[in-house]
Design a protein around this motif. Structure first.
Motif, PDB file in Angstrom:
ATOM      1  N   THR A 132       0.801  -1.375  -0.081  1.00 25.73           N
ATOM      2  CA  THR A 132      -0.066  -0.072   0.091  1.00 25.73           C
ATOM      3  C   THR A 132       0.950   1.078   0.055  1.00 25.73           C
ATOM      4  OG1 THR A 132      -1.839  -1.294   1.163  1.00 25.73           O
ATOM      5  CG2 THR A 132      -1.910   1.268   1.320  1.00 25.73           C
ATOM      6  N   ASN A 133       1.845   1.282   0.894  1.00 32.76           N
ATOM      7  CA  ASN A 133       2.792   2.525   0.942  1.00 32.76           C
ATOM      8  C   ASN A 133       3.517   2.698  -0.412  1.00 32.76           C
ATOM      9  OD1 ASN A 133       1.975   2.851   3.595  1.00 32.76           O
ATOM     10  ND2 ASN A 133       3.673   1.860   4.494  1.00 32.76           N
ATOM     11  N   ALA A 134       4.101   1.483  -0.995  1.00 38.56           N
ATOM     12  CA  ALA A 134       4.844   1.706  -2.157  1.00 38.56           C
ATOM     13  C   ALA A 134       3.605   1.963  -3.492  1.00 38.56           C
ATOM     14  CB  ALA A 134       5.343   0.302  -2.639  1.00 38.56           C
ATOM     15  N   VAL A 135       2.554   1.653  -3.459  1.00 40.74           N
ATOM     16  CA  VAL A 135       1.523   2.200  -4.446  1.00 40.74           C
ATOM     17  C   VAL A 135       1.157   3.612  -4.199  1.00 40.74           C
ATOM     18  CG1 VAL A 135      -0.640   1.864  -5.452  1.00 40.74           C
ATOM     19  CG2 VAL A 135       0.807  -0.354  -4.899  1.00 40.74           C
ATOM     20  N   LYS A 136       0.941   3.910  -3.059  1.00 38.81           N
ATOM     21  CA  LYS A 136       0.664   5.404  -2.829  1.00 38.81           C
ATOM     22  C   LYS A 136       1.958   6.193  -3.080  1.00 38.81           C
ATOM     23  CE  LYS A 136      -1.406   6.151   1.208  1.00 38.81           C
ATOM     24  NZ  LYS A 136      -1.775   6.313   2.548  1.00 38.81           N
ATOM     25  N   SER A 137       3.036   5.960  -2.872  1.00 33.88           N
ATOM     26  CA  SER A 137       4.347   6.563  -3.071  1.00 33.88           C
ATOM     27  C   SER A 137       4.689   6.575  -4.603  1.00 33.88           C
ATOM     28  CB  SER A 137       5.596   5.802  -2.521  1.00 33.88           C
ATOM     29  OG  SER A 137       6.736   6.595  -2.866  1.00 33.88           O
ATOM     30  N   PHE A 138       4.285   5.441  -5.346  1.00 31.56           N
ATOM     31  CA  PHE A 138       4.303   5.268  -6.780  1.00 31.56           C
ATOM     32  C   PHE A 138       3.473   6.429  -7.329  1.00 31.56           C
ATOM     33  CE2 PHE A 138       2.809   2.911 -10.576  1.00 31.56           C
ATOM     34  CZ  PHE A 138       4.099   3.245 -11.423  1.00 31.56           C
ATOM     35  N   LEU A 139       2.130   6.296  -6.919  1.00 31.75           N
ATOM     36  CA  LEU A 139       1.106   7.175  -7.760  1.00 31.75           C
ATOM     37  C   LEU A 139       1.712   8.749  -7.408  1.00 31.75           C
ATOM     38  CD1 LEU A 139      -2.114   5.456  -6.846  1.00 31.75           C
ATOM     39  CD2 LEU A 139      -0.834   5.314  -8.976  1.00 31.75           C
ATOM     40  N   ASP A 140       2.067   8.902  -6.484  1.00 34.65           N
ATOM     41  CA  ASP A 140       2.495  10.294  -5.957  1.00 34.65           C
ATOM     42  C   ASP A 140       3.520  10.749  -6.926  1.00 34.65           C
ATOM     43  OD1 ASP A 140       2.748  12.763  -4.046  1.00 34.65           O
ATOM     44  OD2 ASP A 140       4.720  11.813  -3.738  1.00 34.65           O
ATOM     45  N   ARG A 141       4.571   9.703  -7.088  1.00 32.11           N
ATOM     46  CA  ARG A 141       5.566  10.337  -8.102  1.00 32.11           C
ATOM     47  C   ARG A 141       5.019  10.269  -9.536  1.00 32.11           C
ATOM     48  NH1 ARG A 141       7.937   6.048  -5.990  1.00 32.11           N
ATOM     49  NH2 ARG A 141       8.321   4.591  -7.877  1.00 32.11           N
ATOM     50  N   LYS A 142       4.056   9.490  -9.893  1.00 33.15           N
ATOM     51  CA  LYS A 142       3.596   9.513 -11.232  1.00 33.15           C
ATOM     52  C   LYS A 142       2.283  10.612 -11.420  1.00 33.15           C
ATOM     53  CE  LYS A 142       5.936   6.246 -12.839  1.00 33.15           C
ATOM     54  NZ  LYS A 142       6.867   6.485 -14.079  1.00 33.15           N
ATOM     55  N   ARG A 143       2.360  11.390 -10.435  1.00 33.83           N
ATOM     56  CA  ARG A 143       1.083  12.593 -10.429  1.00 33.83           C
ATOM     57  C   ARG A 143       1.206  13.400 -11.602  1.00 33.83           C
ATOM     58  NH1 ARG A 143       3.038  15.159  -6.444  1.00 33.83           N
ATOM     59  NH2 ARG A 143       1.701  14.330  -4.770  1.00 33.83           N
ATOM     60  N   ASP A 144       2.207  13.840 -12.257  1.00 33.77           N
ATOM     61  CA  ASP A 144       2.170  14.481 -13.631  1.00 33.77           C
ATOM     62  C   ASP A 144       2.136  13.531 -14.768  1.00 33.77           C
ATOM     63  OD1 ASP A 144       3.272  16.477 -11.817  1.00 33.77           O
ATOM     64  OD2 ASP A 144       5.459  16.215 -12.492  1.00 33.77           O
ATOM     65  N   SER A 145       2.267  12.255 -14.598  1.00 31.69           N
ATOM     66  CA  SER A 145       1.937  11.481 -15.881  1.00 31.69           C
ATOM     67  C   SER A 145       0.491  11.248 -15.782  1.00 31.69           C
ATOM     68  CB  SER A 145       2.934  10.026 -15.594  1.00 31.69           C
ATOM     69  OG  SER A 145       4.135  10.299 -16.048  1.00 31.69           O
ATOM     70  N   ILE A 146       0.005  11.171 -14.475  1.00 29.52           N
ATOM     71  CA  ILE A 146      -1.457  10.817 -14.418  1.00 29.52           C
ATOM     72  C   ILE A 146      -2.363  12.034 -14.869  1.00 29.52           C
ATOM     73  CG2 ILE A 146      -3.310  10.237 -12.758  1.00 29.52           C
ATOM     74  CD1 ILE A 146      -1.617   8.756 -11.200  1.00 29.52           C
ATOM     75  N   ALA A 147      -1.593  13.340 -14.627  1.00 30.67           N
ATOM     76  CA  ALA A 147      -2.397  14.348 -14.856  1.00 30.67           C
ATOM     77  C   ALA A 147      -2.247  14.562 -16.361  1.00 30.67           C
ATOM     78  CB  ALA A 147      -1.612  15.679 -14.087  1.00 30.67           C
ATOM     79  N   ALA A 148      -1.230  14.385 -17.181  1.00 30.96           N
ATOM     80  CA  ALA A 148      -1.042  14.314 -18.507  1.00 30.96           C
ATOM     81  C   ALA A 148      -2.201  13.473 -19.341  1.00 30.96           C
ATOM     82  CB  ALA A 148       0.366  14.152 -18.856  1.00 30.96           C
ATOM     83  N   PHE A 149      -2.228  12.176 -18.540  1.00 29.81           N
ATOM     84  CA  PHE A 149      -2.958  11.170 -19.280  1.00 29.81           C
ATOM     85  C   PHE A 149      -4.671  11.790 -19.341  1.00 29.81           C
ATOM     86  CE2 PHE A 149      -0.325   7.433 -18.208  1.00 29.81           C
ATOM     87  CZ  PHE A 149       0.034   7.108 -19.288  1.00 29.81           C
ATOM     88  N   LYS A 150      -4.826  12.350 -18.116  1.00 28.57           N
ATOM     89  CA  LYS A 150      -6.147  12.807 -18.149  1.00 28.57           C
ATOM     90  C   LYS A 150      -6.575  14.129 -18.736  1.00 28.57           C
ATOM     91  CE  LYS A 150      -7.977  10.650 -13.947  1.00 28.57           C
ATOM     92  NZ  LYS A 150      -9.000  10.693 -13.014  1.00 28.57           N
ATOM     93  N   ALA A 151      -5.688  14.789 -18.685  1.00 25.41           N
ATOM     94  CA  ALA A 151      -5.489  16.255 -19.835  1.00 25.41           C
ATOM     95  C   ALA A 151      -5.578  15.751 -21.180  1.00 25.41           C
ATOM     96  CB  ALA A 151      -4.434  16.998 -19.479  1.00 25.41           C
ATOM     97  N   LEU A 152      -5.140  14.658 -21.594  1.00 18.70           N
ATOM     98  CA  LEU A 152      -5.320  14.417 -23.036  1.00 18.70           C
ATOM     99  C   LEU A 152      -6.450  13.347 -23.376  1.00 18.70           C
ATOM    100  CD1 LEU A 152      -1.155  13.282 -23.686  1.00 18.70           C
ATOM    101  CD2 LEU A 152      -2.837  15.264 -24.648  1.00 18.70           C
ATOM    102  N   GLY A 153      -7.216  13.233 -22.252  1.00 22.49           N
ATOM    103  CA  GLY A 153      -8.583  12.622 -22.514  1.00 22.49           C
ATOM    104  C   GLY A 153      -8.728  11.142 -21.829  1.00 22.49           C
ATOM    105  N   ALA A 154      -7.623  10.762 -21.438  1.00 21.02           N
ATOM    106  CA  ALA A 154      -7.614   9.368 -21.114  1.00 21.02           C
ATOM    107  C   ALA A 154      -8.547   9.193 -19.988  1.00 21.02           C
ATOM    108  CB  ALA A 154      -6.435   8.859 -20.403  1.00 21.02           C
TER     109      ALA A 154
END
Length: 855
Positions: A289-311
């Motif tokens: 759980t901690n690793a996944v939360k930390s992973f998603l925290d580091r991938k925040r910009d990538s997730i934002a980019a995915f969603k901004a492009l309509g994913a």
């Protein structure tokens, strides 16, 4: 938008996989703890499963050798009749053995030995190997002077300080040590030995005079069937023999079940170790759980980019779930590799220590099961965090740096999490040897997590309501404990369960040792004397009082019997509870008495009159009667000396087993065994601590005067049992350390997950003038408070769990050991403060400008 052009309204799964694999090209940075947690738990389960299966396969492959034939028929005190022996001989080759305990004496000392008297046909299977390599029959033959030969365990040579060629006194005769035993093919099936082996011929045993009416001796007839031999044929022959001699009261074993007690113990211990491995996985789940939360925290910009492009949200979850699964498989593969190697590196050594056969190999079922446990654990602890990313808008993802979101994921992700947890728990219960224990484990694990989460919330609530303190460092530490996105929940969850397990096992270990080395020696007799002939009982007592004046002597008649029916139902048609199985599987010591034994307390019913002459009555041990669903008035049938005796339960008794006084599960009314041959069992208890010389002097005097009496020194038995407990405790501690290592890994991961937020905090504080020492002091105070709170939980939860096991399962009075509490608290504080400050020291060295520019 073109990158996410929908196919049937959604991007294809292959697109998500393509993005997932591209991101993984950057390596596994940040997932080392994740991989280590999964690998450690999977390795524990796979290793235990592989070694257990290897030993089980060895027992199955060597079943005929372990048993000494295809079938074994044994009973106590009564040798096979000529009719029984002839019937068995008509089915194949037979060999009849006689086994008993007795005293062997050299010119300088004496010791208890396990005698095995064999015939010319022994062994039917396997090979008996002697130290000098000669034939067994020649070694056991009598010499020109008529002295029979014997072969002995090398331990006996050392214990009596004798060599091959010397003579020993056994019973009323002298035997010559012809050779030592290098390998005894059926040793594994012999059960627990309280003394070294001494092997004689049947003629030599007759010469010892040890076989007297009522002597505690076990006769075993082994049958080797002509080839071909199948399991169905073995079963059919066993049924035919039992049908031909229904009153024989044999205990029948086959090569397919050569050592059922040993197999059950292996299965039980394997289950315990598997549950420890599952505990390691569950604890490691917090790290996931901690690793996944930390992973998603580091991938925040990538997730934002995915969603901004309509994913869509589902695409984002699919991308990162695929990455999580790939990383999980890395940990699973590492764990499986360790599990495959475990029998090769550890299994052989374990089998040698336990004197067990082992078939080393790769066992796919056990490995697949361990892999499944690892994958389900990763899913159970990752899906919730991944699901939260589904509906989080782009603005919230960026804002999450300073204001973490705490919303729940969609129902589908909650359902998937629950399904993964339920499947994991279901497998643990379904595949367990003892499902009740597995259910308790699953319930305890779930309860511990809920309780730990509640403890974490309670700590945060207390910190939130704590009065303002003057110290800026302490004030910052308290605020860090209750702020959103803090470390409190992660630290308490990661360390609490491991500490609770450590405290539980430490308290159980300490109480077992106290029971064996503390309470028992204060009240236990010094000796048990077996096989005293009833005609010699008065002379025996007189000799003991002459050598040791003031000693307390207790003596009772002693017979052996096997329960064959309860309430009119044959025992082979009864499935008893696991805790009561032992009472129906072998022969029990029985006695008779006109008065209530001193070590007993009447629990229900009434005792019979001293001059009672009616139908046979029996007094039954209270707890066992409850387990077997027996009540006052029920009938119990026992086979004693080949006779079926049915008695009615007149009362039940509570026994003080821990006193080591003479106790019997069944005490009959005296008229039940009127005229039956029997021996006498006696104990001697010194009023004060006798000392080594007094005990040895009494033992030597008794053996010289009554050479057929068997002497069991309680101190030596306690030492042997304490050695077994010590070995088990060592194995348990080693297994529990796996869970503790998982806790340490998860704790390190939890602190690493907060690394990014700590950098921002430290930089802001330093920007406003805080010195490195003050920031370090604030963090040290936070870690100290969290470690102390977790230690308190670990001690309380571990104490409750240990109390439940000791009082509920082992019927041992539990005593709390404060040293364990202090040790657990110290471990918790060292781990939390040590790991926390180690990471913080690096954080304090970061330059402020790059961090502020990136915010």
């Amino acid at each position: 938008m073109a990158a996410f052009a929908p196919v049937a309204g959604k991007p294809p799964l292959s697109t998500a996989m393509r993005f997932a694999l591209r991101e993984l090209r950057g390596g596994l940075a940040g997932f080392r703890i994740f991989i280590a947690c999964i690998a450690l738990g999977v390795a524990a389960i796979a290793g235990v499963g592989s070694i257990t299966r290897a030993i089980t396969a060895g027992l199955e492959a060597e079943g005929g050798t372990i048993l000494g034939g295809d079938l074994s028929f044994n009973r106590s005190m009564t040798a096979p009749t000529p009719e029984e022996a002839a019937f068995l001989a008509g089915l194949g080759r037979i060999s009849t053995l006689a086994e008993l305990r007795a005293m062997a004496r050299s010119p300088t000392t004496q010791t208890l030995v396990e005698i095995k008297a064999i015939d010319d046909a022994y062994p039917l299977t396997g090979t008996m190997q002697l130290g000098a390599g000669g034939p067994l029959d020649a070694a056991l033959a009598a010499d020109a002077a008529g002295t029979f030969g014997a072969v002995v365990d090398p331990l006996l040579l050392a214990r009596l300080d004798v060599e091959v060629g010397d003579t020993l006194e056994v019973g009323r005769t002298t035997v010559r040590i012809a050779d030592s035993i290098a390998a005894e093919p059926d040793k594994v099936g012999s059960g627990i030995d309280f003394g070294p082996r001494l092997m004689l011929s049947r003629e030599a045993l007759d010469a010892t005079g040890l076989i007297q009416p009522g002597s505690i001796i076990r006769y075993e007839t082994r049958l080797k069937l002509p080839e071909p031999v199948t399991s169905d044929r073995v079963t059919a022959v066993a049924d035919a023999v039992v049908a031909a001699f229904p009153e024989a009261s044999w205990r029948v074993r086959s090569r397919d079940n050569a050592s059922p007690g040993l197999q059950r113990n292996i299965d039980r211990f394997a289950q315990f170790l598997t549950l420890v491995g599952l505990t390691a996985l569950v604890v490691g789940g917090v790290g996931v759980t901690n690793a996944v939360k930390s992973f998603l925290d580091r991938k925040r910009d990538s997730i934002a980019a995915f969603k901004a492009l309509g994913a869509p949200g589902g695409f984002v979850v699919a991308v990162y779930l695929a990455q999580i699964l790939v990383i999980t498989l890395v940990g699973v593969v590492i764990g499986i590799a360790v599990g495959v190697l475990a029998p090769y590196f550890g299994g052989d050594a374990l089998a040698n220590v336990l004197n067990l056969p082992i078939v080393i190999g790769i066992y796919p079922v056990e490995l697949v099961l361990a892999a499944l446990y690892g994958i389900l654990t990763a899913l159970a602890f990752a899906l919730w965090s991944l699901g939260r990313a589904h509906d989080v808008p782009v603005s919230a993802l960026f804002r999450d740096r300073v204001a973490p979101e705490t919303h729940r994921p969609r129902l589908i992700y909650i359902a998937a999490t629950v399904a993964s947890v339920a499947t994991l728990a279901g497998l643990a219960i379904l595949l367990a040897y003892d499902r009740y224990v597995a259910v308790v484990f699953v319930g305890a694990a779930a309860g511990a997590f809920l309780l730990l989460y509640g403890v974490a919330l309670g700590i945060m609530a207390l910190a939130r309501r704590a009065p303002t303190v003057r110290s800026a460092e302490l004030r910052l530490a308290i605020r860090n404990i209750h702020r959103p996105g803090g470390l409190t929940v992660s630290v308490v969850l990661s360390l609490g369960l491991g500490l609770a397990l450590l405290v539980t096992l430490a308290l159980i270990d300490g109480n077992l040792r106290r029971q064996l080395t503390g309470t028992i020696p204060e009240v236990a007799p010094s000796f048990f004397f077996l096989d005293i002939q009833s005609s010699e009982a008065d002379a025996f007592e007189a000799r003991v009082r002459e050598v040791a004046p003031g000693v307390t002597i207790e003596r009772v008649p002693m017979l052996r019997g096997r329960i064959t029916a309860l309430k009119g139902v044959p025992t082979d048609q009864i499935t008893p509870p696991a805790d009561a199985r032992w009472a129906l599987e072998g022969e029990r010591g029985v006695t008779y008495s006109a008065a209530l034994p001193e070590a007993s307390t009447l629990a229900a019913g009434s005792w019979w009159p001293a001059d009672y002459t009616g139908e046979p009555l029996v007094s039954f041990e209270d707890e066992l009667a409850e387990l077997l669903d027996l009540e006052i008035g029920d009938l119990v049938t026992v086979n004693v000396l080949g006779r079926e005796i049915t008695a009615r339960i007149a009362n039940t008794r509570s026994l003080e087993w821990e006193s080591l006084a003479i106790n019997f599960v069944m005490v009959f009314s005296p008229n039940t065994f009127a005229g039956a041959p029997h021996s006498v069992l006696a104990t001697t208890t010194f009023a004060d601590e006798p000392g080594e010389a007094a005990e040895i002097g009494l033992m030597k005097a008794v053996i010289e005067s009554f050479p057929t009496v068997t002497v069991v020194r309680v101190k030596e038995v306690l030492d042997a049992v304490n050695g077994i407990v010590s070995d088990l405790a060592l194995a348990i501690r080693a297994a529990a350390s796996i869970a503790l290592v998982s806790s340490v890994l998860v704790l390190a991961g939890a602190l690493a997950a907060g690394h990014r937020q700590r950098i921002y905090d430290a930089v802001i504080l330093k920007t406003f003038g805080a010195t490195r020492a003050r920031v370090l002091g604030a963090y040290a105070a936070e870690y100290l408070l969290l470690g102390l709170a977790t230690a308190i939980f670990g001690v309380v939860a571990g104490g409750i769990a240990a109390f439940g096991v000791l009082e509920g399962l082992m019927n041992i009075d539990a005593v709390f050991d404060p040293v364990v509490a202090i040790g657990a608290a110290f471990v918790a504080l060292v781990l939390t403060v040590g790991f926390g400050l180690a990471g913080t020291w690096r954080i304090l060295g970061r330059k402020a400008a790059p961090v502020l520019r990136d915010m």
